[in-house]
Design an enzyme around this catalytic site. Structure first.
Site, PDB file in Angstrom:
ATOM      1  N   ASP B  53       0.863  -1.171   0.000  1.00  0.00           N
ATOM      2  CA  ASP B  53       0.000   0.000   0.000  1.00  0.00           C
ATOM      3  C   ASP B  53       0.905   1.228   0.000  1.00  0.00           C
ATOM      4  O   ASP B  53       1.815   1.324   0.819  1.00  0.00           O
ATOM      5  CB  ASP B  53      -0.843  -0.052   1.289  1.00  0.00           C
ATOM      6  N   ASP B 146      -3.060   2.714  -5.772  1.00  0.00           N
ATOM      7  CA  ASP B 146      -1.962   2.728  -4.795  1.00  0.00           C
ATOM      8  C   ASP B 146      -1.861   1.456  -3.971  1.00  0.00           C
ATOM      9  O   ASP B 146      -1.245   1.454  -2.925  1.00  0.00           O
ATOM     10  CB  ASP B 146      -2.134   3.934  -3.865  1.00  0.00           C
ATOM     11  N   GLU B 147      -2.459   0.375  -4.437  1.00  0.00           N
ATOM     12  CA  GLU B 147      -2.543  -0.807  -3.596  1.00  0.00           C
ATOM     13  C   GLU B 147      -2.511  -2.058  -4.478  1.00  0.00           C
ATOM     14  O   GLU B 147      -3.132  -2.068  -5.540  1.00  0.00           O
ATOM     15  CB  GLU B 147      -3.906  -0.758  -2.913  1.00  0.00           C
TER      16      GLU B 147
END
Lengths: 372, 438
Positions: B53, B146-147
């Site tokens: 993350d 973002d993950e």
């Protein structure tokens, strides 16, 4: 609750029950079968909330009661028990468990309370009529292959049943279509069905109904409203919701002015199509029919596989025509035709073609051509 | 295999220079580079499933691009929508968090620097980050910009080092090449990997082994299990189940008896088990379009109005490429940024805006329920060439649509996109454009 049931009787009932119960359930009790032990009659029920089945099974009831247990587990157990077994059921004090005994085997199943088992909403079923098992089988068999599986057009995900007139005769009609082909089957209207609303039977209901029809020769009592239908057999009652939608005006797409009539021997035709289709592209399954006086040429070409061509004899006197069809659709229809001759009534390469048994007009099929 | 280490310090590695640390080595710093960032865990050699993350992703990128912001609280968000997209860790100390209304955030942290989101910039950074993930393993399942989940099983031989060391290298590379930090969770199931990445934020590296999973989950509330929503939480609470430990104490049989299949599922999660595997993105070759609304929308019709032009865009791209797709994918992003996707496979491939619309609209109607949304997207997957698409239909929807769309396409090709539009896509203003074209 305490009772004993003979394996064969229980297995037969559970076979119907377990196919109604969905394999995956978000609501635990829907995975269960409701066992209701009355005086000397035992009934088994299952539902998926749209479709419910109740089976009567002979059994010796020592102590009446109701309970629900996982349907698939019970079915698997009964299936594996030796033929001729006497199967005993008994609930423990708190009703949270059911013990099942047969010979030296003993199983304890976790139970859910019968009070939680969903009941199909009641309501009147004002229209009642009777259908011979064979007639109902025919209505289903001649049409179900054309049922659409596409969810977006949910109103095509079943068979449309309604009462109408066909050349002045009152008939009961079944229609199914997926937009590419349409199947229409009719029979003389049974007494009591004169004022039925047009209803769409869901696909799953049809599949379950068809299984039950395999095991009976007696007449089936049909009752329906515009939202629900019930089929009563000797030992089973199937109740189902109907598809809440409007079936399209199918009469509009059945051409009446087609003038090019081709007649072929159905078996010869089906075999030739099947052979030629070996070459047709996997995705389209397109075959081309080239028709001229007295002769039909079936061909297929695929950029990968090559080409195939076969000629068969045909009765045709019109102007020559070339028209493409999905081979699978042709074979589906050919399979429905029991007589020797299949009659194709065509207009042109872009318009719907009508296919019928040359000797029997009760079933009619419409097929949309493909671009070839 | 690892396991017990007789009370001595477990094996590990240096998160800066990636040097391995032997089990039993009594060191506080890396013997090679002197870094204090050591990662030690008894099962470190055996765990291969990771969740990564990016820390305060949007805010971190803004700070990267403007060093003056480094020590100031930064909030990305605002616009007419007026909610926080991302708050940097400094702003979070004041109680600011994602999806918080902007006026509340500024009340809590009046000195914060508010920056409008620049999605193009974030997407570019996300592509860089994913490229670094892809170098570590082909099994990367992106969850959002973002993950992502990474499955590193079987990569040891390729990289010549453990999965943990490869991941530490990934974190280092992202810092060096993208200029932002990530938090890593390493475990043996997706559920636990995600939990591990949340344990040690920011710039963290959390590890959850098999031996400790049950004890670690025990004190957490049942809501910590993804999939346990408010309703189920209430139902479980009514039965006296509040913590994951309560589920563990009941055990799989009792849970199954009480809650059926859901009970079985709860039992799996209660012990950290999660059968889901890492699925690399299969839809990479689909064609899609999406739009972020000027303000959050709710209800089917307002969102449907935004959906129609997207269907036209996707259809136009398909036609231009000579492609058709069999699966329609609808994407919705909630006001709080949670993603919702729905997919439906058609009986045959299509490239017609009308059929894409028909399907996407049905999916939309089934998906929106209540709640507010910030984005809608539609895409076609399972692409094939268009020759088998949209075969003639008895009820002529497809046939007519095909003819109508060909006519519309022809007019547009000659007079421009605004020259003709369906009633569905009509907006005041579009007609003005059409007039000036005359």
């Amino acid at each position: 609750m305490k009772l004993t049931i003979e394996r064969a009787a229980l297995l037969k009932g559970l076979a119907h029950i377990q196919s109604v119960v969905e394999r995956r359930n978000t609501i635990p009790i829907l995975a269960n079968v409701l066992i209701d032990a009355g005086k000397d009659k035992v009934s088994l029920s299952a539902t998926d909330m749209d479709l419910a089945i109740v089976e009567s099974v002979a059994g010796q009831v020592a102590k009446a009661g109701t309970v629900t247990v996982p349907a698939h587990t019970l079915y698997d157990i009964v299936r594996k028990l030796p033929d001729g077994s006497q199967i005993g059921f008994e609930t423990a004090g708190d009703k949270g468990q059911v013990t099942l005994r047969a010979g030296r085997s003993s199983f304890t199943l976790s139970a859910l309370p019968a009070e939680d088992f969903p009941k199909m909403s009641g309501g009147e079923l004002p229209h009642k009529f009777e259908l011979a098992a064979g007639d109902l089988r025919n209505l289903i068999d001649r049409t179900r292959f054309a049922i659409s599986l596409e969810e977006t057009r949910y109103y095509l995900n079943g068979i449309y049943i309604h009462a109408t007139q066909s050349s002045g005769v009152k008939v009961l009609r079944a229609v199914a279509t997926d937009g590419h082909r349409l199947a229409r089957m009719e029979m003389p209207l049974p007494a009591g069905a004169e004022n039925i609303p047009g209803v769409i039977l869901p696909r799953k209901t049809i599949m379950e109904l068809r299984k039950l029809l395999d095991e009976t020769q007696s007449a089936i009592q049909v009752a329906l409203s515009d939202t629900r239908v019930r089929f009563a057999f000797d030992d089973a009652v199937l109740t189902s919701k109907l598809i809440d939608g409007t079936f399209p005006d199918y009469e509009r797409v059945i051409p009446t002015g087609n003038d090019k009539v081709l007649e072929v021997d159905c078996k010869t035709f089906a075999e030739a199509v099947d052979r030629v289709a070996t070459i047709a592209t996997e995705k389209t399954r397109a075959v081309k029919l080239a028709v001229q006086r007295g002769q039909l040429t079936i061909s297929a070409t695929s950029p990968d596989a090559g080409s195939a061509i076969e000629e068969i004899e045909a009765r045709y006197t019109g102007t020559a025509i070339e028209i493409g069809f999905n081979a699978r659709y042709l074979l589906d229809i050919a399979q429905q035709i029991e007589g020797d001759g299949a009659r194709f009534t065509m207009a042109d390469a872009a318009s719907p073609t009508v296919v019928q048994d040359a000797a029997d007009q009760s079933a009619l099929y419409v097929l949309m051509p493909m671009r070839v | 295999m690892s396991g017990e280490h007789d009370g001595g310090p477990p094996p590990g590695l240096c998160r800066d220079c990636l040097a391995p640390i032997e089990a039993g080595a009594e060191v506080d710093r890396c013997p090679r580079c002197g870094s204090a960032r050591l990662l030690r865990h008894p099962e470190i050699a055996d765990l291969t499933l990771a969740h990564i993350d990016c820390d305060a992703f949007y805010a971190s990128i803004e700070k990267r691009d403007d060093p003056a912001l480094a020590d100031r609280p930064v909030i990305v968000g605002g616009g007419t929508r007026g909610v926080v997209s991302t708050a940097c860790y400094i702003a979070r100390r004041f109680g600011v968090h994602s999806a918080m209304p902007m006026f509340k955030a500024l009340k809590a942290c009046p000195q914060a620097v508010v920056i409008r989101p620049d999605m193009a910039k974030y997407a570019a950074a996300s592509r860089q980050v994913r490229a670094i993930f892809a170098a570590a393993t082909p099994l990367v399942e992106p969850v959002s910009l973002d993950e992502a989940y990474l499955d590193l099983s079987g990569t040891q031989a390729v990289h010549g080092r453990s999965a943990a060391a490869v991941l530490a290298g990934v974190a280092r590379d992202v810092e060096r090449h993208v200029g932002i930090t990530v938090s890593i969770g390493l475990s043996w199931s997706k559920f636990l990997a995600k939990l591990a990445s949340e344990m040690d934020k920011p710039r963290g590296f959390g590890v959850i082994g098999r031996a400790e999973a049950t004890a670690l989950l025990g004190p957490r509330p049942v809501r910590a299990i993804p999939g346990v929503g408010p309703k189920l939480d209430m139902r479980l609470a009514a039965d006296g189940i509040r913590r994951i430990g309560d589920l563990q104490a009941l055990g799989p049989e009792a849970l199954r008896a009480r809650y059926g299949t859901m009970g079985a599922w709860l039992a799996e999660r209660a012990f950290g088990r999660d059968g889901r595997t890492v699925e690399p993105d299969h839809d990479a070759r689909g064609i899609s379009a999406e739009t972020t609304f000027a303000r959050d929308l709710e209800g089917v019709e307002p969102i449907a109005a935004e959906l129609w032009p997207l269907c036209e865009t996707v259809s136009r791209r398909l036609k231009k490429a000579g492609l058709a797709g069999r699966s329609v994918v609808l994407k919705l992003r909630r006001a709080d940024f949670r993603l919702l996707t729905r997919r439906r496979t058609l009986a045959e491939p299509t490239q017609l805006a009308e059929r894409i619309w028909e399907t996407a609209h049905a999916l939309l109607a089934g998906a929106v329920g209540t709640g507010r949304f910030r984005l809608v997207g539609v895409g076609l997957a399972d692409l094939s060439d268009a020759t088998t698409a949209d075969t003639p239909d008895l009820f002529s929807q497809a046939t007519e649509s095909r003819a109508i769309e060909q006519a519309i396409d022809a007019v547009r090709a000659k007079f421009g996109d605004g020259a003709i539009t369906r009633g569905r896509g009509f907006r005041p203003g579009s007609i003005r454009r059409a007039k000036t074209l005359r």
